[in-house]
Write an enzyme that holds these catalytic residues in place. Structure first.
Site, mmCIF file in Angstrom:
data_model
loop_
_atom_site.group_PDB
_atom_site.id
_atom_site.type_symbol
_atom_site.label_atom_id
_atom_site.label_comp_id
_atom_site.label_asym_id
_atom_site.label_seq_id
_atom_site.Cartn_x
_atom_site.Cartn_y
_atom_site.Cartn_z
ATOM 1 N N SER A 17 0.831 -1.204 0.000
ATOM 2 C CA SER A 17 0.000 0.000 0.000
ATOM 3 C C SER A 17 0.864 1.252 0.000
ATOM 4 C CB SER A 17 -0.889 0.005 1.249
ATOM 5 O OG SER A 17 -1.499 1.262 1.450
ATOM 6 N N TYR A 51 -2.324 -0.182 10.105
ATOM 7 C CA TYR A 51 -2.520 -0.759 8.775
ATOM 8 C C TYR A 51 -1.240 -0.623 7.959
ATOM 9 C CZ TYR A 51 -4.000 -1.137 3.912
ATOM 10 O OH TYR A 51 -4.093 -1.496 2.591
#
Length: 337
Positions: free
Chosen positions: A127, A152
């Site tokens: 990501s 995350y």
């Protein structure tokens, strides 16, 4: 070839699966169909895959190591695409354990399956959030990513480190793709485009964080799919010129690669909202709010390495991609009644 693809009922996973199925690959789809968001949307995505004769679905959680290893042993996939993960930056502030279970334990189970069953190539979703506190734009794979600002992001950075370990120890070719703000038809309800479109059409206000002073490298789903498949078709190889005294974070002496997959055209959030207004034909009511914990001001992808590696660059303009989403959203919600 036979490809194991996790997260096949997800936004990206369904569309990568469909691309692979249509070109003739056999896809072994895995998804736990959890209730992080509306399960009926996941089921509707899955329903687009089940008619293909070369698709085989298994409902299981990648955090369940025993079940996953049994599937690897049964199917013996040649390549693996891991798109299963607990997504969402803000959700990680309240539910950290979910990220450890899916993104750390689950990813370890994927690596072990690949290791023990001679998988030729593992491609996995990283990501843009791994860039964290870095404000040097555009983001490059050659930048250090040591300052995550959400759990995350930390789990995605951990995936990259874990993958490198397996590439080094077991000669497993791994490629991580740092996706930049993916959007488009069949998107997630917790993401801005879905929430904004839903609210604007209903005449409800939308929450705009950091007073709207945000920039994102919004990347259309078709470009994400094409880039992912091109990378899958080209297993990672060692960088023969790697210098351990000046280590490059994007490559290794092991068969390991990292790539940004973004649009290269960062868009101010207010311009994105305007594109939704144009596509819906309705003016948004804006509720300006401060910056949220775990968020960053701006993202922008340098994708030169991906272009050199597999001759691909994203190109879908935001205005076009947003219109396609709004058209899909209207059709999807009308069908649901």
């Amino acid at each position: 070839m036979k490809i194991l693809l996790t997260g096949c009922a997800g936004f990206i996973g369904m569309q990568v699966s469909q691309h692979l199925l249509e070109r003739g690959d056999e896809v072994i789809g895995v998804d736990n169909l959890n209730d992080y968001y509306d399960v009926s949307l996941k089921e509707a995505r899955l329903a687009r895959l089940t008619p293909y004769g070369n698709f085989d679905f298994h409902r299981l959680d990648i955090a369940d190591g025993t079940a996953l290893q049994a599937l690897f042993a049964q199917e013996k996939p040649r390549r693996v695409v891991n798109l299963a993960a607990q997504a969402g930056v803000r959700y990680s502030l309240q539910h950290p354990q979910a990220y450890i279970d899916a993104n750390i334990q689950g990813f370890l189970n994927i690596l072990e399956g690949c290791r023990h069953h001679s998988v030729e190539h593992l491609v996995y979703a990283s990501s843009s959030s791994v860039y964290g506190g870095n404000t040097q734009l555009p983001f490059s794979e050659h930048h250090a990513v040591d300052h995550p600002v959400s759990l995350y992001a930390a789990t995605k950075k951990s995936n990259e480190l874990m993958a490198h370990t397996y590439s080094h120890l077991f000669n497993l070719p791994t490629t991580g793709l740092r996706f930049f703000t993916v959007y488009g038809p069949w998107g997630r309800p917790d993401m801005a485009l879905f929430k904004f479109t839903q609210a604007i059409l209903a005449g409800s206000p939308i929450d705009v964080y950091n007073e709207g002073k945000m920039v994102r490298d919004f990347t259309y789903i078709d470009d994400i799919v094409e880039g992912t498949v091109r990378v899958l078709d080209k297993p990672a190889t060692p960088n023969e010129g790697f210098q351990k005294e000046h280590p490059d974070p994007a490559t290794s002496w092991a068969p390991y690669r990292l790539f940004n997959l973004g649009n290269q055209h960062p868009t101010p959030l207010m311009d994105y909202i305007h594109a939704i207004e144009v596509a819906t034909g309705k003016k948004a009511t804006l509720n300006f709010l401060p910056m949220q914990p775990g968020d960053v001001m701006a993202t922008a992808a340098n994708t030169e390495e991906l272009e050199k590696y597999c001759q691909f660059t994203s190109y879908t303009p935001v205005e076009e991609g947003v219109k396609r989403f709004v058209d899909w959203y209207r059709t999807y919600t009308a069908a649901k009644g």
